[in-house]
Design an enzyme around this catalytic site. Structure first.
Site, short mmCIF file in Angstrom:
data_model
loop_
_atom_site.label_atom_id
_atom_site.label_comp_id
_atom_site.label_asym_id
_atom_site.label_seq_id
_atom_site.Cartn_x
_atom_site.Cartn_y
_atom_site.Cartn_z
N GLU A 52 45.72 -47.00 -23.61
CA GLU A 52 45.00 -47.93 -22.73
C GLU A 52 45.95 -48.94 -22.08
O GLU A 52 45.65 -50.13 -21.98
CB GLU A 52 43.91 -48.66 -23.50
CG GLU A 52 42.89 -47.72 -24.07
CD GLU A 52 41.54 -48.36 -24.34
OE1 GLU A 52 41.47 -49.59 -24.40
OE2 GLU A 52 40.56 -47.61 -24.46
N TRP A 58 36.50 -42.83 -32.83
CA TRP A 58 37.08 -44.13 -33.14
C TRP A 58 36.08 -44.87 -34.01
O TRP A 58 35.06 -45.25 -33.51
CB TRP A 58 37.37 -44.92 -31.85
CG TRP A 58 38.16 -46.16 -32.16
CD1 TRP A 58 37.68 -47.43 -32.27
CD2 TRP A 58 39.56 -46.23 -32.41
NE1 TRP A 58 38.70 -48.29 -32.58
CE2 TRP A 58 39.88 -47.58 -32.68
CE3 TRP A 58 40.59 -45.27 -32.46
CZ2 TRP A 58 41.16 -47.99 -32.98
CZ3 TRP A 58 41.86 -45.70 -32.75
CH2 TRP A 58 42.14 -47.05 -33.01
#
Ligand code: GCB
Length: 728
Positions: A364, A499
């Site tokens: 990210e 996640w």
């Protein structure tokens, strides 16, 4: 002969940034600690984003016996985040990066009496990753510290924490053989290298052929060979390796040893409640046992290099691994060299592990950085480094949802992956499906995966009408039911990683009834409780033996007349009994739903293929308040009955896109949003300038947008009244 001494006891710890001379005086005073140790075990896990980030000292005397060696090296398996090593006040080394092994030579600097002083710092800075991320950056000497005594003639120890031996197996699936190249680094003349019972004496490198090779074959048969290298001096190193072939196809996904092997699994953060990152081998083993129970065949070891013991466990258990460095969230102009050195160490130290399939360049990284030439260059440099050091493995990246799919950064790694949280932070569940469909249609030749997805759940919270943002165990389960089906329908996804497997510390968080925790885990932070969603994946992935799980065990007190009983099972047929009476039998796959009338207290039992699970639930007259996290938001669910809303007119149940397509209705919401934007500043600007984000927002209902933005009940009602006055 090589002698390794683990320095567990005898350390003195000082939480103060003081000069080395002062620190040395504490060698026999100060707080006695044993390693592994972190100073953030409490303040890094209790919320407030206020944990100590600074310099601390670990000081210890070395005994004459410990220092007795021809050549003596200190090995540190994890010093978070930067460390300086001093012997008798003399600075011998500095290391930047909190997750890798490094070594320092002590011989040549030893005296009669020796004091080792290591300063460790997790202070924020602008050059060592990570600096901005959703997890606690624990400080400490949180893995083992060892002394390695070797003869004058010995294997290389210093360069990037090398094991001194590198094994590259190349498998010929047709011939059922493997050519194994073993390279060694040492200061001698010749070395004896042994593989599979055959020994060759060479200068540095030897090649072996293994006929009828037994493959490292994932969960089914993770067979390991050993390569050993020995110098005439007696110094010896050895490593295990596995013979396997990994491949990726943009249509068919991942292949192991020539057969389709969809990678389906979870991510792991290493830390634990009450221990932080200072773990024992038993802790690692316990984590692996949970992963095996789940039935996952892959792990993303996020967001940094994990302990060698853990890669070993992955080798032994046939888990395919995504390994990565903490180049995360925000690019730092001064951090280029650090990304390269952390990657060099990761590859040098993990190269021999057959479990590792891909090297992750970043995570990210465009969340808080623009895609500019500097960022691209850093990624190209990392990518080239990976290919140069390891032509046998692919590179990848975990992209943030708002990164445009035509961004040039996606063209750098060999294969890609997206982290998407539609249905949690933003948007609706189905947007995930749409995202991948669009991506795959636009770039059919690109390999794409799903590197993160999840929803927070506190197992204290429950609801019969689970909703995004309610932190209930039931919403998390629903979220994952959607994602599991989405994934199963898209075999081209080369890997998918939930996640997260475990809740973990993110000291900056304060939500869902807990301070300092990210609760997206399928299992709680202390590993004691498996949330319902854990069993969903177990039902889908674990084929070893029949199992059945009743959802909602913690949701005992229910108000409704008829309640849903959900069962997760890996069997094809499930029967449900209420108070001993068979209610029904259903055939299906993974998720089985039954509706039962609720009268009083009931004993529920689910049965499948000779296994069963039971629970007790009861009817109550009022909702059990202890199950509700956000009491204000919970009351929103039922504000508007269907007959209260005129479908001919706009309402907050329409999407932002639909509302905006009408000039008058659009003007109303734009005015409202402009007001919100002026209160939010740069965040709002980032949203405004991001077309991908705008498209996603356009697909969300006004109600979910408002709730997500934290709007209060009265303003939501008011907007609805205005919209109801506008004909479609
Ligand atoms: C992400 C990050 C991860 C966070 C996660 C979350 O995209 O990569 O580090 O913990 O989202 O839970 O928000």
């Amino acid at each position: 002969m090589r002698k390794i001494t683990t320095l567990t006891e005898g350390w003195r710890f000082l939480k103060a940034a003081i000069p080395v001379d002062t620190a040395m005086a504490y060698a026999t005073q100060g707080e006695a600690v044993t390693l592994p140790h972190t100073w953030n075990v409490i303040d890094g896990q209790d919320g407030g984003n206020d944990y100590y980030r600074g310099t601390c000292w670990y000081v210890r005397e070395l005994t004459a016996e410990e220092t007795d060696a021809e050549r003596l090296f200190l090995e540190i398996n994890g010093a978070a985040m930067t460390a300086e090593v001093y012997l008798n006040g003399e600075k011998l080394a500095r290391h930047e990066g909190g997750y890798s092994t490094f070594r320092v030579e002590l011989s040549g600097h030893l005296a009669e009496k020796n004091i080792l002083a290591i300063s460790v710092s997790n202070e924020d800075n602008t050059s060592v990753y990570p600096q901005k991320a959703d997890f606690t950056f624990y400080g400490g000497l949180y893995r083992a510290v060892k002394l390695i005594a070797v003869p004058e003639e010995h294997f290389e120890l210093l360069r990037d924490g090398t094991p001194g031996i590198k094994v590259t197996p190349v498998v010929d699936l047709e011939k059922k053989s493997a050519t194994v190249t073993v390279e060694t680094w040492h200061n001698g003349k010749t070395v004896d290298i042994t593989v599979n019972g055959e020994t060759k004496t060479v200068e540095r490198t030897a090649e072996f052929v293994i006929e009828n090779v037994r493959l490292w074959d994932g969960l089914e048969d993770p067979y390991l060979y050993t390569a050993t290298a020995k110098l005439p001096s007696g110094d010896e190193v050895s490593t295990r390796f596995g013979c396997r072939v990994f491949a990726c196809d943009s249509e068919k996904g991942f292949f192991l040893n020539g057969r389709s092997y969809p990678l389906r699994g979870v991510s792991r953060h290493q830390d634990r409640k009450g221990k932080g990152n200072a773990l024992s081998y038993e802790d690692h083993k316990a984590d692996m046992a949970i992963i095996r129970e789940l039935g996952a065949n892959t792990l993303r070891l996020a967001h940094y290099q994990h302990a060698q013991e853990f890669y070993d466990l992955c080798d032994e258990n046939g888990i395919v691994v995504w390994a990565e460095i903490p180049y995360i969230t925000m690019h730092m102009s001064g951090g280029r060299e650090n990304t390269l050195s952390q990657m060099r160490e990761l590859i040098t130290q993990c190269y021999n592990h057959p479990c590792v399939a891909v090297w992750g360049l970043s995570n990210e990284i465009t969340a808080a950085s623009a895609v500019n030439e500097e960022l691209l260059e850093n990624h190209r440099a990392l990518n080239e480094l990976c290919h140069r050091m390891d032509p046998t493995r692919l590179t990848t990246m975990a992209d943030v949802f708002m990164l445009e799919i035509d961004s040039p950064i996606l063209e750098i790694p060999d294969i890609n992956s997206y982290n998407l949280y539609f249905g949690w932070y933003l948007g609706e569940l189905e947007q995930t499906d749409e995202f991948f469909d669009e991506y795959h249609a636009k770039y059919p030749e690109r390999v794409i995966g799903f590197s993160e997805y999840g929803a927070d759940a506190n197992p204290a919270f429950h609801s019969s009408r689970p909703e995004k943002g309610d932190y209930t165990e039931e919403y998390q389960a629903l979220y994952h039911e959607h994602m599991l089906a989405m994934i199963e329908a898209r075999p081209y996804l080369w890997a998918t990683h939930v996640w997260n497997l475990f809740d973990f510390a993110a000291d900056g968080r304060d939500e869902g009834g807990k301070h300092g925790e990210n609760q997206k885990g399928l299992v709680t932070f202390d590993r004691s409780l498996r949330k319902d969603a854990f069993y969903l994946y177990k039902a889908a992935w674990n084929k070893t033996e029949p199992f059945v799980h009743l959802c909602g065990k913690r949701y005992e007190n229910r108000c409704e007349e008829t309640t849903e009983i959900k069962v997760y099972s890996n069997c094809g047929e499930v029967s449900l009994y209420v108070d001993g009476t068979l209610i029904g039998t259903q055939s299906g796959k993974t998720v089985f739903r039954f509706a039962i009338p609720l009268m009083g207290e009931h004993l529920i039992r689910a049965e499948a293929s000779g296994v069963s699970d039971t629970m007790c639930i009861r009817r109550v007259s009022e909702p059990d308040e202890s199950y509700i996290f956000n009491k204000a938001a919970a009351s929103v669910t039922n504000w508007f009955d269907a007959d209260e809303i005129d479908p001919e007119c706009f309402s907050i149940n329409d999407t932002l896109g639909e509302i905006r397509s009408h000039p008058q209705a659009g003007a109303v919401v734009d005015a409202m949003m402009a007001k919100g934007a002026s209160e939010r500043g740069d965040v709002a600007d980032a949203v405004k300038d991001n077309p991908a984000l705008q498209r996603m927002l356009g697909r969300m209902t006004m109600l979910s947008l408002l709730k997500q933005g934290g709007a209060d009940e009265e303003s939501i009602r008011q907007l609805n009244r205005i919209l109801q006055g506008i004909k479609k």
